[in-house]
Design an enzyme around this catalytic site. Structure first.
Site, short mmCIF file in Angstrom:
data_model
loop_
_atom_site.label_atom_id
_atom_site.label_comp_id
_atom_site.label_asym_id
_atom_site.label_seq_id
_atom_site.Cartn_x
_atom_site.Cartn_y
_atom_site.Cartn_z
N TYR A 143 0.86 -1.19 0.00
CA TYR A 143 0.00 0.00 0.00
C TYR A 143 0.89 1.23 0.00
O TYR A 143 1.85 1.31 0.77
CB TYR A 143 -0.88 -0.01 1.25
CG TYR A 143 -1.79 1.20 1.39
CD1 TYR A 143 -2.81 1.44 0.48
CD2 TYR A 143 -1.63 2.08 2.45
CE1 TYR A 143 -3.66 2.54 0.61
CE2 TYR A 143 -2.47 3.18 2.60
CZ TYR A 143 -3.49 3.41 1.68
OH TYR A 143 -4.32 4.49 1.82
N ASP A 238 9.13 2.87 0.00
CA ASP A 238 8.05 3.46 0.78
C ASP A 238 8.24 3.01 2.23
O ASP A 238 7.90 1.90 2.61
CB ASP A 238 6.68 3.01 0.25
CG ASP A 238 5.55 3.65 1.05
OD1 ASP A 238 5.82 4.23 2.12
OD2 ASP A 238 4.39 3.54 0.61
N LYS A 271 4.09 8.62 9.20
CA LYS A 271 3.83 7.99 10.49
C LYS A 271 4.81 8.43 11.59
O LYS A 271 4.62 9.49 12.16
CB LYS A 271 3.73 6.48 10.31
CG LYS A 271 2.51 6.15 9.41
CD LYS A 271 2.13 4.71 9.30
CE LYS A 271 0.78 4.59 8.60
NZ LYS A 271 0.77 3.96 7.29
#
Ligand SMILES: *Cc1c(COP(=O)(O)O)cnc(C)c1O
Length: 433
Positions: A143, A238, A271
């Site tokens: 994702y 990522d 995050k």
């Protein structure tokens, strides 16, 4: 108690689609009523009914220090008093960019944005602008946020040109996105043989946390790096989830230990670098980043980018996790958590396995660790869902879907881990046979 989770969920569904602002929160995968969180402190969450939970989601990763860490609260409060947003540069943005580049070798420049989605989307645009190419590879089960071109899942077999997994994404928008199976070296080689000269980049979750917890194998990562270099495609890591979470230098530092000289060309963070505030970043070498506006022709912007309160929160968080011994302690706790859960399963006669790196973990109702998305999807969903609710009833808040990773924070104590193991033994005892 003035209200219940059920009453809040009903009220929420009248004014918010599905009652939530991000789909997984609705508990659709596991069933039941989502908990509406009233407050949090350290390793704990309290819901609207005053029930306490040991939190293994940590806002899906950012809360690596636990909730309400005093140094973070102080930094945020102070920053808020000095102004919420200026839309002009600040010294704190430089400090955060310096802190990030100091921790990640090869990351000479970063641009700050407000979400992982925005960072991944901008990184792809930059990779395309810098290489003058259009096509990109992503992997099934990874994702990268919900930008249109990245909302694609694989079909079966070899390289397939993308079919959008979301309605509202026209096929033309994903026609340049090639989706490959994770950890499959021959599919990778075939895709490079076919598309090599047209590939702008390959984007990968090096330790995938959006299909539970699946590591890219060392042979796969080695080949991926070599193929990208040979064909002039940029390797984009990522690390929105894994960055500053699996190790101080992110997953790339883990692979650099295993593969001599290893380094991605670009990285995407989120995050943990926001410490719980909306903040994300993408970066790479000065050469690549020079294509970005205002230096170069690749446009990218944001009203709230580099927000002074968010950068204060991120900086305070990074300062804490960079202290000596932080990751050693977090790693040991996380390993012990997973070992205890898996051991509880085995003694109940239930096939289970698990894995972790730093403060990120996964466990499966399955004999062996899955290496790709289809295998993750064959693990025992029924058992996972009953286990999830068994744990929730016992005050342990795990991710409400078997395809999500879990997170341990520095605030989790040995007692919290022991209580979690006890809850797991009780919950699993009812699930055998
Ligand atoms: C969470 C996540 C994103 C998206 O970040 P948002 O801040 O939710 O937009 C992108 N990539 C990975 C690997 C993630 O885990």
């Amino acid at each position: 108690m003035t209200t219940t989770n059920a009453a809040l969920f009903e009220r929420a569904q009248r004014v918010i689609p599905g009652g939530v602002n991000s789909p997984v929160r609705a508990f659709r995968a596991v069933g039941g009523t989502p908990r509406f969180i009233a407050r949090a402190q350290g390793a704990y969450l309290w819901d609207a009914e005053g029930q306490r939970y040991i939190d293994y989601i940590g806002s899906w990763g950012p809360m690596i220090l636990g909730h309400g860490h005093p140094a973070v609260l102080e930094a945020v409060t102070k920053a808020a008093a000095d102004g919420l947003s200026f839309g002009a540069p600040t010294e704190r943005e430089i400090e955060l960019a310096e802190a990030i580049s100091a921790l990640v070798p090869g990351l000479e420049q970063v641009r700050l944005v407000s979400s992982g989605t925005e960072a991944a989307m901008s990184a792809i645009r930059l990779a395309r602008g810098a290489t003058g190419r259009s096509r990109m590879i992503k992997f099934e089960g990874c994702y990268h946020g919900h930008a249109d071109a990245l909302l694609v899942k694989a079909g079966s077999g070899l390289a397939t040109f993308g079919n959008p997994t979301s309605a509202g994404v026209p096929p033309e928008v994903v026609q340049h996105t090639i989706v490959l199976p994770y950890n499959d070296v021959s599919a990778l080689e075939a895709a490079f043989a076919e598309h090599g000269p047209h590939l702008a980049c390959v984007m990968v979750e090096p330790i995938a946390g959006n299909m539970n917890f699946v590591r890219a194998s060392v042979p796969f990562m080695t080949r991926l790096r070599a193929l990208c270099s040979a064909h002039g495609a940029l390797l984009v890591f990522d690390e929105v989830m894994s960055g500053f979470r699996v190790a101080l230098g992110g997953a790339q530092s883990v692979y650099a230990r295993l593969i001599p000289g290893f380094r991605p060309d670009m990285s995407v963070f989120g995050k943990v670098i926001g410490g719980g505030m909306p903040l994300a970043a993408f970066g790479g070498s000065r050469d690549v980043m020079a294509h970005l506006a205002p230096l170069g022709p690749v446009y990218q912007a944001g009203t709230l980018s580099g927000n002074p309160v968010a950068t204060a929160c991120g900086l305070a968080t990074l300062r804490e996790i960079a202290k000596p011994g932080f990751f050693e302690a977090l790693t040991a706790k996380t390993q012990s958590l997973v070992e205890g859960i898996v051991a509880a399963g085995r003694s109940a006669g239930i096939p289970m396995c698990g894995d972790s790196e730093g403060g990120m973990f996964g466990f499966f109702f399955h004999q062996n660790l899955p290496q790709d998305y289809p295998t993750v999807m064959t693990t025992d969903k029924e058992r996972f869902n009953r286990f999830f609710h068994g744990m929730l009833e016992r005050g342990v808040y795990l991710a409400p879907a078997l395809y999500e990773a879990g997170f341990v924070s520095a605030a989790h104590t040995t007692e919290d881990l022991a209580a979690t193991h006890q809850a797991a033994r009780e919950a699993l005892a009812g699930l055998a046979g």
